[in-house]
Design a protein around this motif. Structure first.
Motif, PDB file in Angstrom:
ATOM      1  N   GLY A 171       0.819  -2.788 -15.549  1.00  9.90           N
ATOM      2  CA  GLY A 171       0.867  -1.904 -14.397  1.00  9.90           C
ATOM      3  C   GLY A 171       2.259  -1.880 -13.804  1.00  9.90           C
ATOM      4  O   GLY A 171       3.147  -2.639 -14.199  1.00  9.90           O
ATOM      5  N   LEU A 172       2.436  -0.995 -12.832  1.00  8.86           N
ATOM      6  CA  LEU A 172       3.728  -0.804 -12.175  1.00  8.86           C
ATOM      7  C   LEU A 172       3.557  -0.966 -10.670  1.00  8.86           C
ATOM      8  O   LEU A 172       2.556  -0.522 -10.095  1.00  8.86           O
ATOM      9  N   MET A 173       4.522  -1.592 -10.050  1.00 10.08           N
ATOM     10  CA  MET A 173       4.623  -1.595  -8.590  1.00 10.08           C
ATOM     11  C   MET A 173       5.824  -0.720  -8.244  1.00 10.08           C
ATOM     12  O   MET A 173       6.973  -1.118  -8.469  1.00 10.08           O
ATOM     13  N   ILE A 178      -0.753   2.237 -11.109  1.00  4.27           N
ATOM     14  CA  ILE A 178       0.399   2.086 -10.217  1.00  4.27           C
ATOM     15  C   ILE A 178      -0.037   1.570  -8.854  1.00  4.27           C
ATOM     16  O   ILE A 178      -1.002   2.060  -8.263  1.00  4.27           O
ATOM     17  N   MET A 179       0.711   0.574  -8.374  1.00  3.21           N
ATOM     18  CA  MET A 179       0.620   0.095  -6.998  1.00  3.21           C
ATOM     19  C   MET A 179       1.851   0.609  -6.258  1.00  3.21           C
ATOM     20  O   MET A 179       2.984   0.377  -6.701  1.00  3.21           O
ATOM     21  N   VAL A 198      -3.853  11.916  -7.859  1.00  2.00           N
ATOM     22  CA  VAL A 198      -3.130  11.319  -8.986  1.00  2.00           C
ATOM     23  C   VAL A 198      -3.940  10.103  -9.455  1.00  2.00           C
ATOM     24  O   VAL A 198      -3.965   9.075  -8.773  1.00  2.00           O
ATOM     25  N   PRO A 199      -4.603  10.187 -10.602  1.00  2.00           N
ATOM     26  CA  PRO A 199      -5.600   9.163 -10.948  1.00  2.00           C
ATOM     27  C   PRO A 199      -5.040   7.772 -11.166  1.00  2.00           C
ATOM     28  O   PRO A 199      -5.745   6.781 -10.941  1.00  2.00           O
ATOM     29  N   ASN A 200      -3.796   7.673 -11.630  1.00  2.53           N
ATOM     30  CA  ASN A 200      -3.279   6.334 -11.926  1.00  2.53           C
ATOM     31  C   ASN A 200      -2.510   5.709 -10.769  1.00  2.53           C
ATOM     32  O   ASN A 200      -1.969   4.609 -10.915  1.00  2.53           O
ATOM     33  N   ILE A 201      -2.466   6.342  -9.610  1.00  4.79           N
ATOM     34  CA  ILE A 201      -2.005   5.677  -8.397  1.00  4.79           C
ATOM     35  C   ILE A 201      -3.233   5.048  -7.766  1.00  4.79           C
ATOM     36  O   ILE A 201      -4.084   5.731  -7.188  1.00  4.79           O
ATOM     37  N   VAL A 202      -3.357   3.724  -7.931  1.00  5.33           N
ATOM     38  CA  VAL A 202      -4.627   3.057  -7.655  1.00  5.33           C
ATOM     39  C   VAL A 202      -4.568   2.044  -6.521  1.00  5.33           C
ATOM     40  O   VAL A 202      -5.615   1.595  -6.044  1.00  5.33           O
ATOM     41  N   ALA A 203      -3.378   1.638  -6.101  1.00  8.12           N
ATOM     42  CA  ALA A 203      -3.280   0.536  -5.148  1.00  8.12           C
ATOM     43  C   ALA A 203      -2.079   0.715  -4.237  1.00  8.12           C
ATOM     44  O   ALA A 203      -1.133   1.451  -4.559  1.00  8.12           O
ATOM     45  N   VAL A 204      -2.131   0.018  -3.112  1.00  7.65           N
ATOM     46  CA  VAL A 204      -1.026   0.001  -2.157  1.00  7.65           C
ATOM     47  C   VAL A 204      -0.760  -1.444  -1.766  1.00  7.65           C
ATOM     48  O   VAL A 204      -1.681  -2.172  -1.356  1.00  7.65           O
ATOM     49  N   LYS A 205       0.473  -1.873  -1.938  1.00  2.75           N
ATOM     50  CA  LYS A 205       0.919  -3.157  -1.397  1.00  2.75           C
ATOM     51  C   LYS A 205       1.437  -2.882   0.003  1.00  2.75           C
ATOM     52  O   LYS A 205       2.460  -2.211   0.179  1.00  2.75           O
ATOM     53  N   GLU A 206       0.735  -3.375   1.013  1.00  6.84           N
ATOM     54  CA  GLU A 206       1.053  -3.062   2.399  1.00  6.84           C
ATOM     55  C   GLU A 206       1.828  -4.208   3.032  1.00  6.84           C
ATOM     56  O   GLU A 206       1.284  -5.287   3.274  1.00  6.84           O
ATOM     57  N   SER A 207       3.117  -3.952   3.280  1.00 13.43           N
ATOM     58  CA  SER A 207       3.988  -4.971   3.850  1.00 13.43           C
ATOM     59  C   SER A 207       4.491  -4.607   5.241  1.00 13.43           C
ATOM     60  O   SER A 207       5.428  -5.226   5.742  1.00 13.43           O
TER      61      SER A 207
END
Length: 303
Positions: A102-104, A133-134, A157-166
């Motif tokens: 995966g990608l961040m 993708i995150m 966009v189906p492969n944008i699946v996550a969010v890293k929330e900082s």
């Protein structure tokens, strides 16, 4: 697209030798040790991995080494942190060929985009790869906020699946879940808001200080997952002085110094970063040594 991403994902460091060339053996050693300590995935070449201090070919070399040493034991997610969309697409395509899981993806470095430019950046990268993708939201560090308007525009966009929330405001976790439900997996991305994020529904924690204290990080996430909030709070309170380091500008140097003190890596960093010196070095050293002497895992072993 769904993933099995959950739990603690350390943002692993990139190790350098005395000449500040990449030390692949040492970098793989750090990665392998974390997997053996029970982490649920690795973030390779995020901020703590000094992504923007690496040459393009070095990034590919580090990723190949990570994929090799991890050998499918946990997901390997690589940071995509480039100065423009063209370079980000090229790296994303290569990462998929190399075998990343995966990608961040970060906003383009330096330039502060308008929301429609930020949306286009993420969409173009996602369209160039089939990897999940995150998105990495860190307004204090990158002066860009991945707001609800951007996420709404990317829902299709189906492969944008996550969010890293900082963002340092824990209300963001509830706001995102209220607005998007389970469309995006939310990860806590700021160490000293990690338990708040997990309590409010984050699926996992992308962590900096896990690189120095992985066992306690794993225990913290497991306690939260089973609803043992008393146990989770005890670990979190012990950990908090160190977790605050993740919110400082010298977080990479502090985390690498902590790794070195704990026998898990070297404090070497590439300029413009320099290892901590003087009062700051003494302060961080004292914090790490105190944490090491009182770590919860020692109490568990004694019991």
């Amino acid at each position: 697209m769904t993933t099995n991403w959950s739990g603690v994902f350390p943002a692993v460091t990139t190790q350098f030798d005395a000449s500040l060339a990449i030390d692949i053996d040492a970098t793989q050693g750090v990665q392998d040790a974390l997997v053996k300590d029970g982490v649920n995935g690795l973030i390779v070449m995020g901020t703590c991995g000094e992504n923007n201090s690496l040459d393009p070919e070095e990034k590919r070399t580090v990723l190949k080494a990570a994929v090799e040493v991890v050998n499918n034991r946990v997901p390997v997610i690589t940071g995509v942190s480039e100065f423009d969309t063209r370079r980000a697409i090229a790296y994303a395509e290569d990462a998929e060929r190399i075998g990343a899981d995966g990608l961040m993806v970060l906003p383009a470095m330096v330039y502060v985009p308008k929301p429609e430019e930020l949306t286009a950046h993420f969409r173009m990268i996602a369209e160039a790869t089939s990897l999940p993708i995150m998105l990495y939201n860190n307004p204090p560090a990158y002066r860009v906020n991945i707001g609800s308007d951007v996420l709404r525009a990317l829902e299709d966009v189906p492969n944008i699946v996550a969010v890293k929330e900082s963002a340092p405001d824990p209300r963001r976790f509830t706001d995102l879940i209220n607005e998007f439900g389970d469309r995006f997996d939310i990860f806590a991305g700021l160490d000293d808001v990690a338990l708040e994020g997990l309590m409010l529904g984050a699926k996992g924690w992308v962590s900096g200080l896990t690189s120095a204290f992985p066992q306690e990080s794993v225990q913290l996430v497991k306690a939260a997952a089973r609803g043992d909030w008393e146990g989770a709070r005890a670990i979190y309170r012990w950990f908090m002085p160190l977790l605050h380091l993740d919110a400082e500008h010298d977080l990479v140097q502090s985390i690498k110094l902590a790794e070195q003190i704990m026998g898990r890596g070297s404090e070497r960093v590439r300029p413009p970063r320099w290892p901590l010196t003087g009062a700051r070095r003494a302060e961080v050293t004292a914090m790490v040594e105190k944490a090491a002497a009182t770590r919860p895992s020692l109490k568990l072993k004694a019991a």
